[in-house]
Structures are given as structure tokens and as C-alpha cells.
Design a protein around this motif. Structure first.
Motif, PDB file in Angstrom:
ATOM      1  N   THR A  82       0.827  -1.209   0.000  1.00  8.62           N
ATOM      2  CA  THR A  82       0.000   0.000   0.000  1.00  8.62           C
ATOM      3  C   THR A  82       0.858   1.255   0.000  1.00  8.62           C
ATOM      4  N   ARG A  83       1.945   1.238   0.764  1.00  9.18           N
ATOM      5  CA  ARG A  83       2.855   2.398   0.756  1.00  9.18           C
ATOM      6  C   ARG A  83       3.522   2.567  -0.605  1.00  9.18           C
ATOM      7  N   LEU A  84       3.808   1.468  -1.269  1.00  7.08           N
ATOM      8  CA  LEU A  84       4.502   1.517  -2.554  1.00  7.08           C
ATOM      9  C   LEU A  84       3.580   1.887  -3.708  1.00  7.08           C
ATOM     10  N   LEU A  85       2.379   1.283  -3.755  1.00 10.52           N
ATOM     11  CA  LEU A  85       1.500   1.433  -4.908  1.00 10.52           C
ATOM     12  C   LEU A  85       0.219   2.217  -4.630  1.00 10.52           C
ATOM     13  N   GLY A  86      -0.178   2.301  -3.373  1.00 12.34           N
ATOM     14  CA  GLY A  86      -1.417   2.980  -3.039  1.00 12.34           C
ATOM     15  C   GLY A  86      -2.526   1.993  -2.700  1.00 12.34           C
ATOM     16  N   LYS A  87      -3.650   2.523  -2.259  1.00  7.18           N
ATOM     17  CA  LYS A  87      -4.765   1.741  -1.730  1.00  7.18           C
ATOM     18  C   LYS A  87      -5.349   0.757  -2.746  1.00  7.18           C
ATOM     19  N   ARG A  88      -5.641   1.207  -3.945  1.00  9.08           N
ATOM     20  CA  ARG A  88      -6.297   0.355  -4.941  1.00  9.08           C
ATOM     21  C   ARG A  88      -5.306  -0.529  -5.695  1.00  9.08           C
ATOM     22  N   ARG A  89      -4.218   0.040  -6.160  1.00  8.18           N
ATOM     23  CA  ARG A  89      -3.285  -0.742  -6.987  1.00  8.18           C
ATOM     24  C   ARG A  89      -2.622  -1.864  -6.195  1.00  8.18           C
ATOM     25  N   SER A  90      -2.440  -1.679  -4.892  1.00  9.08           N
ATOM     26  CA  SER A  90      -1.814  -2.734  -4.086  1.00  9.08           C
ATOM     27  C   SER A  90      -2.698  -3.978  -4.039  1.00  9.08           C
ATOM     28  N   TRP A  91      -3.990  -3.781  -3.770  1.00 15.07           N
ATOM     29  CA  TRP A  91      -4.914  -4.908  -3.756  1.00 15.07           C
ATOM     30  C   TRP A  91      -5.080  -5.507  -5.151  1.00 15.07           C
ATOM     31  N   MET A  92      -5.081  -4.656  -6.167  1.00 16.00           N
ATOM     32  CA  MET A  92      -5.211  -5.138  -7.537  1.00 16.00           C
ATOM     33  C   MET A  92      -4.050  -6.052  -7.908  1.00 16.00           C
ATOM     34  N   LEU A  93      -2.845  -5.615  -7.579  1.00 17.36           N
ATOM     35  CA  LEU A  93      -1.659  -6.411  -7.896  1.00 17.36           C
ATOM     36  C   LEU A  93      -1.655  -7.728  -7.129  1.00 17.36           C
ATOM     37  N   LEU A  94      -2.014  -7.683  -5.852  1.00 19.54           N
ATOM     38  CA  LEU A  94      -2.049  -8.900  -5.048  1.00 19.54           C
ATOM     39  C   LEU A  94      -3.036  -9.908  -5.635  1.00 19.54           C
ATOM     40  N   ALA A  95      -4.219  -9.434  -6.037  1.00 23.11           N
ATOM     41  CA  ALA A  95      -5.225 -10.325  -6.622  1.00 23.11           C
ATOM     42  C   ALA A  95      -4.737 -10.911  -7.943  1.00 23.11           C
ATOM     43  N   GLU A 203      -2.462   5.884  -9.156  1.00 19.76           N
ATOM     44  CA  GLU A 203      -3.367   5.666  -8.033  1.00 19.76           C
ATOM     45  C   GLU A 203      -4.340   6.840  -7.907  1.00 19.76           C
ATOM     46  N   PRO A 204      -5.646   6.559  -7.816  1.00 22.73           N
ATOM     47  CA  PRO A 204      -6.618   7.651  -7.627  1.00 22.73           C
ATOM     48  C   PRO A 204      -6.410   8.350  -6.281  1.00 22.73           C
ATOM     49  N   ARG A 205      -6.880   9.579  -6.206  1.00 25.00           N
ATOM     50  CA  ARG A 205      -6.830  10.305  -4.935  1.00 25.00           C
ATOM     51  C   ARG A 205      -7.939   9.799  -4.014  1.00 25.00           C
ATOM     52  N   HIS A 206      -7.599   9.668  -2.741  1.00 24.81           N
ATOM     53  CA  HIS A 206      -8.577   9.208  -1.762  1.00 24.81           C
ATOM     54  C   HIS A 206      -8.728  10.269  -0.684  1.00 24.81           C
ATOM     55  N   LYS A 207      -9.939  10.656  -0.456  1.00 24.96           N
ATOM     56  CA  LYS A 207     -10.172  11.639   0.595  1.00 24.96           C
ATOM     57  C   LYS A 207     -11.476  11.310   1.313  1.00 24.96           C
ATOM     58  N   GLN A 208     -11.473  11.487   2.611  1.00 25.69           N
ATOM     59  CA  GLN A 208     -12.659  11.255   3.417  1.00 25.69           C
ATOM     60  C   GLN A 208     -13.150  12.618   3.913  1.00 25.69           C
ATOM     61  N   ASP A 209     -14.288  13.043   3.400  1.00 25.69           N
ATOM     62  CA  ASP A 209     -14.767  14.379   3.738  1.00 25.69           C
ATOM     63  C   ASP A 209     -15.301  14.435   5.166  1.00 25.69           C
ATOM     64  N   LYS A 210     -15.548  15.654   5.614  1.00 28.53           N
ATOM     65  CA  LYS A 210     -15.992  15.863   6.992  1.00 28.53           C
ATOM     66  C   LYS A 210     -17.350  15.207   7.255  1.00 28.53           C
ATOM     67  N   GLN A 211     -18.225  15.195   6.246  1.00 23.01           N
ATOM     68  CA  GLN A 211     -19.545  14.590   6.427  1.00 23.01           C
ATOM     69  C   GLN A 211     -19.429  13.088   6.691  1.00 23.01           C
ATOM     70  N   THR A 212     -18.492  12.431   5.986  1.00 21.09           N
ATOM     71  CA  THR A 212     -18.292  10.996   6.183  1.00 21.09           C
ATOM     72  C   THR A 212     -17.765  10.708   7.580  1.00 21.09           C
ATOM     73  N   ILE A 213     -16.788  11.500   8.012  1.00 18.57           N
ATOM     74  CA  ILE A 213     -16.232  11.332   9.367  1.00 18.57           C
ATOM     75  C   ILE A 213     -17.322  11.542  10.410  1.00 18.57           C
ATOM     76  N   LYS A 214     -18.160  12.546  10.193  1.00 21.38           N
ATOM     77  CA  LYS A 214     -19.253  12.836  11.119  1.00 21.38           C
ATOM     78  C   LYS A 214     -20.262  11.690  11.150  1.00 21.38           C
ATOM     79  N   LEU A 215     -20.581  11.129   9.973  1.00 23.19           N
ATOM     80  CA  LEU A 215     -21.514  10.010   9.890  1.00 23.19           C
ATOM     81  C   LEU A 215     -20.988   8.812  10.667  1.00 23.19           C
ATOM     82  N   GLU A 216     -19.716   8.477  10.446  1.00 21.01           N
ATOM     83  CA  GLU A 216     -19.138   7.315  11.116  1.00 21.01           C
ATOM     84  C   GLU A 216     -19.138   7.502  12.626  1.00 21.01           C
TER      85      GLU A 216
END
Length: 446
Positions: A82-95, A203-216
Motif C-alpha cells: 500500500t505504501r509503494l502502490l497505493g490503496k487500490r493498486r496494491s490490492w489489484m496487484l495482489l489479486a 493511483e486515484p486520490r482518496h479523501k474522506q470528507d468531513k460529512q463521512t467522518i461525522k456520519l461514522e
């Protein structure tokens, strides 16, 4: 959604992210037949009984329950990768590496004496393949603006269809001249198309907005979970954020339209899938040879599906989502009526070509537009989990309905069956019109 000119709409297919989806679509499509019909052919060719081969169909359940581990893929980082490739590409490569390793393992096994190992390996490949589907869907949604999702879906369909040819006809040719083990070794090497595409992708950009944090936070509080108190509480908080919050988010964002949207997801592909169950038996029963069916479906079916998917991408860019979504629903239901004409006519190869062309064209349009619609419903904080849920809901009711297709044909004949298959598309048309009406006040407010 921004509407584009015709020139801008067609130029969407020159974007690097859109072109790259063809290679990821190939990677997604390659393993599918290799654990289903191609594997069944290998097993039968080596003398495995039909009853045992029938049990191998249960491997397909893996694809239907992928929503169970989608939250893990959405939230859990992989050590180093994940540090090397990012959130999505790491799982993609592993699969992808898991699929390739599984295919290479199959290539070393003998069905006559190692059938249990083949079954276990097939389940492993299907699990890795379903995981890859989860990640590629999430990547596709996050990698580009929403208006290009239908174009991304069209290129994905193109790559997927090419992969089906390679893992179907291509594997058969290799098996015929060299052997099944060599065929599976070749298919394992073909997975490097996806591996290279993953490594070259951004790797796409990943961001968790304030509304999502508030919901969780609200969901955690409602469940009495406190992430800072003990290991069990931390695990409970993770489950709340990864599994419960995506569902809560969907209903909060869509309000009273949520039920209508879920109903549409469950019913949109109903007509298409219901008809598809009986298509090949129908062609054979009315007098067409296997060679005629293969020639027409391979040539006309393949190219018309690709053209339809590409046209769907253009229509979404030109007119937005809802009008092409309505068009797709109408076309799928309408083209099923052509099969009534085919059922009432003498075998005619030209008529067969017209019917298959119309069916695949409408199916291609509907598929790319519907994928774009499902993509638009996801929250970027829960892309993998929500899309996995939608895709499961999209196929499960239709597959259950499809199981009754043979009973209808046996009782009433093919012509009445195709009238029935067309009629089950009417609820989807009505639901699209209802959602268009419900969205009008929102659009005017914007």
C-alpha cells in the motif's frame, strides 16, 4: 452532470484512464471461463464424471458473495504494498498475482488423480478474481470524473470480451494442439497484461470528507462503540465504519429515493438475463447448427456488443445519465420481441444475424450506461463496498428468476417465453421514469 458536444463525447475514448480500462477489463475477464466452462471442458476431456463437473459450478458462488469481504478491501492497507502502490493498486496487484499463481498451479495438476486439489485451486482463483473485480470497480469509479464512467465501462466491456475469447476459444486451440496443461500455463502468462496495466496506472486520490467522518462518528455512538477503549472496541468501531456506515450513507444521501433506486438496481437487468438463459437452447431447438450459432455470435455478437457499449458511453456524455438509462431499458425489452419473430419463422441465417445484432447492441448500450449509473451512486469513501453491494443486487434476483425459464418454455413454448422476457423489462422502464420525475425538483433546485 456536465453535458458535452458530440466531438467531446467521442474524444473521451482517447483519455489515458479510459484506454487503460481495456487492459484491466482483460485482466478481469480472463479468469472467469477458466474456472467455469473451459475448466469443465478440460475435466470432461480427461474422463471426469458429469456429476463431479456439476459440483464445480458452486465455484461461482464466490462471485456472488464478494460483498462480504469488500469492506476489507475498502479499508485494510497491505503491508509495504500500500505504501509503494497505493490503496487500490496494491490490492489489484495482489489479486492478479494470486490469479496467475493459481492458474500456474492448475497447469501442473492431473484431473484424473488430483481432482480435490483442482477444486481447491479453482476456488482460490475465483476468490482472487472476485477480489480483483471489487478493486477494479472501485478504481474505475475513482480514477476519473463521473461523466466518463460510461466510457470507462465501455472499454472495460471491450477488454473483458477479448479476454473471454482468449480464455475460451484461445485455450481450446492450445489444448487441441499442445494440451490442457499448456493452455493453462499460457493463460497464467496472459495475466501479466493486467499486472503491467496496474503498475503503469496512477493511483486515484482518496479523501474522506468531513460529512463521512461525522456520519461514522454518529453510527459508532449509536452502536455504543468507542474506538479508543480496548481491542474488541477497536474491532467493533472498524466494523461499524467499514460495514454499517456504507449502508447508512446510501440511505441518508438518497432519502426517499433510496428504495426506488434499489428496486431499479434489482430489476434493470431482469429482462436481459431472463432471456439469456434460454438463448442458446432456443437457437439449437429451432434448427440452427452449432457452427452457425458460433459464427454469428462471435462475429455479430462480439462487435455489436462493443459498439453498443461505446455508443452508451457517448450518449451519457452527450445527454447525461437518465435519458440513456431509459433508452437502454426500452431497447432491451423491445429487442426481446424480435425473438418472438425468430421463433415464429423458419430457420433463416440472415434473420438470426439481425436478431443477435439488435440484442447485443441494446445489451451493450444498457450495460455501459447502467454501470455508469451504479458508479454515480457510490460515495468515494466506500466505493468498493457500495459497488459490490449494487453489483450483487443487480444479478441475484435476475438469476433466481432465470431459473424458472425452462418451466415457462416447456409449458408455453418459446414465443410466449420471449413475450414474458420482454414484459419483465417493463418495471425497469417504469422505475427509470419514476426516478426521473423524483429528480426533477432536485435538478431545478440546483
Amino acid at each position: 452532470m456536465i453535458k458535452h458536444s458530440w466531438k467531446q463525447s467521442f474524444s473521451a475514448y482517447t483519455r489515458p484512464q479510459v484506454m487503460g480500462m481495456a487492459f484491466l477489463g482483460f485482466s478481469a475477464g480472463l479468469p472467469f471461463l477458466l474456472v467455469f466452462s473451459t475448466l469443465s471442458a478440460w475435466l470432461r476431456d480427461t474422463g471426469v464424471t458429469l456429476s463431479v463437473i456439476g459440483f464445480f459450478s458452486w465455484v461461482g458462488l464466490t462471485y456472488s458473495i464478494k460483498v462480504i469481504w469488500a469492506p476489507v478491501v475498502d479499508r485494510l492497507p497491505l503491508p509495504f504494498l500500500t505504501r509503494l502502490l497505493g490503496k487500490r493498486r496494491s490490492w489489484m496487484l495482489l489479486a492478479q498475482v494470486g490469479i496467475s499463481a493459481g492458474l500456474m498451479t492448475l497447469a501442473e495438476l492431473n484431473p484424473q488423480v488430483q481432482i480435490e486439489f483442482i477444486a481447491a485451486t479453482a476456488v482460490w482463483i475465483a476468490f482472487c478474481s472476485a477480489t480483483q473485480d471489487i478493486v477494479i470497480d472501485a478504481y474505475r469509479i475513482e480514477a476519473i470524473a463521473p461523466e466518463y464512467q460510461a466510457a470507462m465501462a465501455a472499454m472495460y466491456v471491450f477488454g473483458y470480451r477479448v479476454a473471454l475469447l482468449v480464455s475460451g476459444a484461445g485455450a481450446f486451440y492450445i489444448a487441441e494442439y499442445i494440451g490442457w496443461n499448456a493452455a493453462y500455463s499460457a493463460m497464467a502468462l496472459c495475466m501479466f497484461v493486467g499486472i503491467v496495466a496496474t503498475l503503469l496506472s496512477s493511483e486515484p486520490r482518496h479523501k474522506q470528507d468531513k460529512q463521512t467522518i461525522k456520519l461514522e462518528s454518529k453510527v459508532e455512538t449509536a452502536l455504543g462503540v468507542q474506538a479508543h477503549k480496548g481491542a474488541l472496541q477497536r474491532l467493533s468501531a472498524w466494523f461499524s465504519d467499514a460495514v454499517i456506515s456504507p449502508f447508512a450513507d446510501f440511505f441518508i444521501r438518497n432519502g426517499k429515493m433510496a428504495i426506488w433506486i434499489l428496486a431499479l438496481i434489482a430489476l434493470y437487468k431482469m429482462s436481459d438475463i431472463t432471456m439469456g438463459v434460454m438463448a442458446n437452447p432456443f437457437y439449437l431447438d429451432i434448427g440452427f447448427s452449432k457452427k452457425e450459432i458460433a459464427d454469428i455470435s462471435k462475429v455479430f455478437g462480439f462487435f455489436m456488443t462493443i459498439f453498443g457499449a461505446a455508443l452508451g458511453g457517448v450518449l451519457v456524455l452527450r445527454y447525461g445519465l437518465m435519458k440513456p438509462l431509459l433508452l437502454g431499458a426500452v431497447l432491451v425489452a423491445s429487442t426481446n420481441l424480435l425473438f418472438v419473430l425468430l421463433a415464429r419463422s423458419e430457420p433463416n441465417i440472415s434473420l438470426l444475424a439481425i436478431v443477435i445484432s439488435a440484442d447485443n447492441l441494446s445489451g451493450g448500450i444498457a450495460t455501459s450506461v447502467f454501470i455508469a449509473y451504479l458508479s454515480s451512486l457510490t460515495n468515494s469513501a466506500y466505493t468498493a463496498t457500495q459497488y459490490a453491494l449494487f453489483s450483487s443486487l443487480m444479478t441475484l434476483p435476475a438469476k433466481l428468476m432465470g431459473g424458472f425459464s425452462g418451466l415457462i418454455v416447456d409449458s408455453y413454448g418459446y414465443a410466449m417465453f420471449f413475450l414474458y422476457a420482454s414484459s419483465v423489462g417493463l418495471p425497469a422502464i417504469i422505475l427509470v421514469l419514476v426516478l426521473m420525475r423524483l429528480q426533477q425538483p432536485v435538478d431545478k433546485a440546483l
